[in-house]
Design a protein around this motif. Structure first.
Motif, PDB file in Angstrom:
ATOM      1  N   ASP A 192      -0.035  -1.704  -2.511  1.00  0.00           N
ATOM      2  CA  ASP A 192      -1.287  -1.490  -1.786  1.00  0.00           C
ATOM      3  C   ASP A 192      -1.594  -2.661  -0.856  1.00  0.00           C
ATOM      4  OD1 ASP A 192      -3.724   0.217  -1.487  1.00  0.00           O
ATOM      5  OD2 ASP A 192      -4.692  -1.640  -2.146  1.00  0.00           O
ATOM      6  N   LEU A 193      -1.415  -3.889  -1.353  1.00  0.00           N
ATOM      7  CA  LEU A 193      -1.685  -5.074  -0.526  1.00  0.00           C
ATOM      8  C   LEU A 193      -0.716  -5.155   0.637  1.00  0.00           C
ATOM      9  CD1 LEU A 193      -3.111  -7.747   0.022  1.00  0.00           C
ATOM     10  CD2 LEU A 193      -1.530  -8.847  -1.596  1.00  0.00           C
ATOM     11  N   ASN A 198       0.580  -4.477   6.574  1.00  0.00           N
ATOM     12  CA  ASN A 198       1.660  -4.082   7.487  1.00  0.00           C
ATOM     13  C   ASN A 198       1.500  -2.697   8.092  1.00  0.00           C
ATOM     14  OD1 ASN A 198       4.051  -6.248   7.175  1.00  0.00           O
ATOM     15  ND2 ASN A 198       3.045  -5.992   5.190  1.00  0.00           N
ATOM     16  N   GLU A 199       0.575  -1.877   7.590  1.00  0.00           N
ATOM     17  CA  GLU A 199       0.403  -0.531   8.131  1.00  0.00           C
ATOM     18  C   GLU A 199       0.038  -0.519   9.607  1.00  0.00           C
ATOM     19  OE1 GLU A 199      -1.803   2.888   9.514  1.00  0.00           O
ATOM     20  OE2 GLU A 199      -2.696   0.938   8.982  1.00  0.00           O
ATOM     21  N   PRO A 200      -0.871  -1.426  10.081  1.00  0.00           N
ATOM     22  CA  PRO A 200      -1.176  -1.417  11.527  1.00  0.00           C
ATOM     23  C   PRO A 200       0.058  -1.662  12.398  1.00  0.00           C
ATOM     24  CG  PRO A 200      -2.834  -2.662  10.309  1.00  0.00           C
ATOM     25  CD  PRO A 200      -1.740  -2.370   9.347  1.00  0.00           C
ATOM     26  N   GLN A 201       0.919  -2.612  11.977  1.00  0.00           N
ATOM     27  CA  GLN A 201       2.139  -2.893  12.730  1.00  0.00           C
ATOM     28  C   GLN A 201       3.075  -1.690  12.714  1.00  0.00           C
ATOM     29  OE1 GLN A 201       4.648  -5.779  10.842  1.00  0.00           O
ATOM     30  NE2 GLN A 201       6.039  -5.962  12.571  1.00  0.00           N
ATOM     31  N   ALA A 202       3.213  -1.048  11.551  1.00  0.00           N
ATOM     32  CA  ALA A 202       4.091   0.123  11.450  1.00  0.00           C
ATOM     33  C   ALA A 202       3.577   1.268  12.310  1.00  0.00           C
ATOM     34  CB  ALA A 202       4.196   0.565   9.988  1.00  0.00           C
ATOM     35  N   LEU A 464      -2.643   4.929   3.052  1.00  0.00           N
ATOM     36  CA  LEU A 464      -2.090   4.289   4.249  1.00  0.00           C
ATOM     37  C   LEU A 464      -0.699   4.792   4.609  1.00  0.00           C
ATOM     38  CD1 LEU A 464      -3.261   0.599   3.658  1.00  0.00           C
ATOM     39  CD2 LEU A 464      -4.192   2.272   5.258  1.00  0.00           C
ATOM     40  N   LEU A 465      -0.070   5.582   3.729  1.00  0.00           N
ATOM     41  CA  LEU A 465       1.258   6.120   4.029  1.00  0.00           C
ATOM     42  C   LEU A 465       1.205   7.390   4.870  1.00  0.00           C
ATOM     43  CD1 LEU A 465       3.261   5.686   0.684  1.00  0.00           C
ATOM     44  CD2 LEU A 465       3.587   4.446   2.827  1.00  0.00           C
ATOM     45  N   TRP A 490       8.613  -0.995  -6.566  1.00  0.00           N
ATOM     46  CA  TRP A 490       7.437  -1.720  -6.090  1.00  0.00           C
ATOM     47  C   TRP A 490       6.427  -1.931  -7.207  1.00  0.00           C
ATOM     48  CZ3 TRP A 490       3.283   1.470  -6.921  1.00  0.00           C
ATOM     49  CH2 TRP A 490       3.528   2.844  -6.969  1.00  0.00           C
ATOM     50  N   LYS A 491       5.657  -3.000  -7.039  1.00  0.00           N
ATOM     51  CA  LYS A 491       4.640  -3.326  -8.024  1.00  0.00           C
ATOM     52  C   LYS A 491       3.329  -2.638  -7.665  1.00  0.00           C
ATOM     53  CE  LYS A 491       6.508  -7.870  -9.200  1.00  0.00           C
ATOM     54  NZ  LYS A 491       6.244  -9.344  -9.261  1.00  0.00           N
TER      55      LYS A 491
END
Length: 492
Positions: A192-193, A198-202, A464-465, A490-491
């Motif tokens: 989640d963190l 990184n979602e905006p960049q992706a 966010l995915l 992933w954690k």
């Protein structure tokens, strides 16, 4: 001219002289070859490409093929050595030449060369010279007398993990991969963190590549329809821009020489590391090759199809001799193996079976599968249920092994089908529930790992995915075309 003086030569002609003179002195053992190639292993080892999955995959597969080539050279009685074209992405090291080719956007050098050597020493020298790595340290190996050598270590497996002393990294300034992995495990963020950061960049990269994705889809559909292709694939995880460039090159060639594309009808085209036809019958177009080489390949396709028919006939004959067991190809390995290599293995194996007929009921092994290898290892049973057999295996011992392990092979095969079905169902659920554009995985992620990852994603349902292209891998990264890579474990 002494060996020490020869190794200081720099021109191509002088390097050729070096190799010739060294080969005449003595051959390298397996252990000495590993030591001689240490600078090369350090420059291309996949452990150093953790944040660059494409380059890591290319180097990993090229290393496997190189090591198989070296092992074949060490065998007392070996099969004919075929030319081997390899491509590596090279780390920028302090030992490399001052005159380097232009770096790729990823910061690495792409180096391609073809091996057609007949001994280990000349192969080692060819690899080092092609990658612009020093060869002076080879004199410490070739200068030893025969009396000082221990017993020959022919057959010693290559590609063992290299563990350097910690002082090496302190002195050279290079990164310690073990330390990096330890640090990554200590500070690895939660999914989640990481997505929040990184979602905006992706999303930005994804939106910038929408026109390229549309162009890629258009070119793929146009070429497949125009030449009645079975499909268009890529051997590596190249980005959208790279794939578009490759299809544009193929499209331009089709406009210039449409008559050469007649033989391509019905085939699946795969953009790969080298040109040819693979064991599945797919046409491989080497991305490092020029158009002339592609055109020459198209003209040779009728002879390749004839070889493919002979290969199918050999598989049928082998199945009859093995109680109905069939020779299969694992998708990833079969895509890389050339049809000529596959035919050679089948022909060798078929001759052995004919020379010593097995006493097997015609249908006793009909539901079992096996893969052929070129080494001289003992038969073994893969965890996925298929037998792995050497093309030079002793038929009588092979019969005993197949019959005694048949029940376990059937059990593992059934388990593999269950795992594949569970993975497919989990992927379909993730695509629908999480509203993903695409969901893929790296080749080294197993069915069990993929299913576990998808199940946990469905429990967490990270918002966010939505709308993203997701790839399940072993590292976190955002690729240039906006694909989001997350580790399968992933954690939360």
């Amino acid at each position: 001219m002494s060996v020490h003086a020869l190794l200081r030569c720099s021109t191509r002609a002088q390097r050729t002289c070096v190799v010739s003179c060294l080969v005449q002195q003595r051959a390298l053992t397996g252990a000495e070859a590993v030591n001689a190639l240490r600078p090369f292993y350090f420059a291309v080892h996949p452990d150093f490409f953790g944040q660059h999955p494409r380059e890591r995959e290319v180097n990993e597969n090229s290393l496997k093929r190189l090591n198989a080539y070296l092992e074949n050279l060490q065998k007392p009685v070996r099969s004919s050595v075929q030319p081997l074209k390899l491509t590596f992405y090279i780390k920028d090291t302090k030992d490399s030449s001052n005159v380097r080719p232009e770096l790729l956007p990823s910061g690495f050098q792409a180096v391609s060369f073809t091996l057609h050597t007949s001994d280990v020493l000349s192969t080692v020298m060819k690899v080092l010279a092609s990658c612009r790595l020093p060869v002076e340290h080879v004199k410490d190996l070739t200068g030893r007398s025969e009396a000082s050598k221990g017993p020959s270590k022919a057959g010693l497996p290559f590609y063992r993990p290299i563990r350097w002393d910690k002082s090496y990294y302190s002195f050279t300034g290079f990164r310690d991969p073990e330390m990096e992995l330890q640090q990554a495990s200590r500070v690895e963020p939660t999914l989640d963190l990481w997505l929040r950061n990184n979602e905006p960049q992706a999303t930005k990269k994804h939106q910038a590549n929408v026109p390229r994705r549309e162009e890629l889809s258009r070119l793929t559909e146009e070429l497949a329809h125009r030449f009645n292709l079975g499909g268009i694939r890529w051997q590596r995880s190249w980005g959208v821009a790279h794939r578009c460039s490759q299809l544009q090159s193929l499209s331009r060639l089709a406009q210039q020489n449409p008559e050469d594309f007649i033989h391509l009808q019905g085939h699946t085209v795969v953009f790969a590391d080298q040109s040819g036809m693979n064991a599945f019958g797919h046409v491989l177009l080497g991305t490092m090759d020029v158009h002339h080489q592609w055109t020459k390949l198209f003209q040779q396709l009728p002879s390749y199809r004839s070889l493919q028919q002979q290969t199918d006939w050999l598989k049928e004959r082998i199945s009859l001799l093995l109680g109905g067991a069939t020779v299969v190809l694992v998708e990833r390995l079969g895509a890389e193996q050339l049809i000529t290599e596959h035919y050679s293995l089948l022909s060798c194996f078929h001759k052995l079976l004919l020379a010593q007929r097995l006493r097997l009921h015609p249908r006793s092994l009909h539901d079992l599968t096996l893969m052929l290898e070129s080494d001289r290892s003992r038969p073994r049973l893969h965890e996925m249920g298929h037998f792995i057999v050497s093309s030079t295996a002793d038929p009588s011992r092979l019969q005993v092994f197949l019959q005694s392990h048949a029940p376990e092979a059937r059990h593992r095969t059934q388990r593999r089908k269950q795992l594949q079905a569970a993975e497919d169902a989990a992927v379909d659920s993730c695509l629908q529930v999480l509203s993903l554009q695409t969901l893929t995985k790296d080749p080294n992620v197993s069915c069990r790992q993929m299913e576990s990852c998808c199940r946990r994603l469905l429990e967490l349902r990270p918002a966010l995915l939505q709308g993203l292209h997701l790839c399940v891998s072993h590292f976190y990264s955002v690729l240039e075309d906006g694909v989001v890579c997350v580790p399968w474990d992933w954690k939360g």
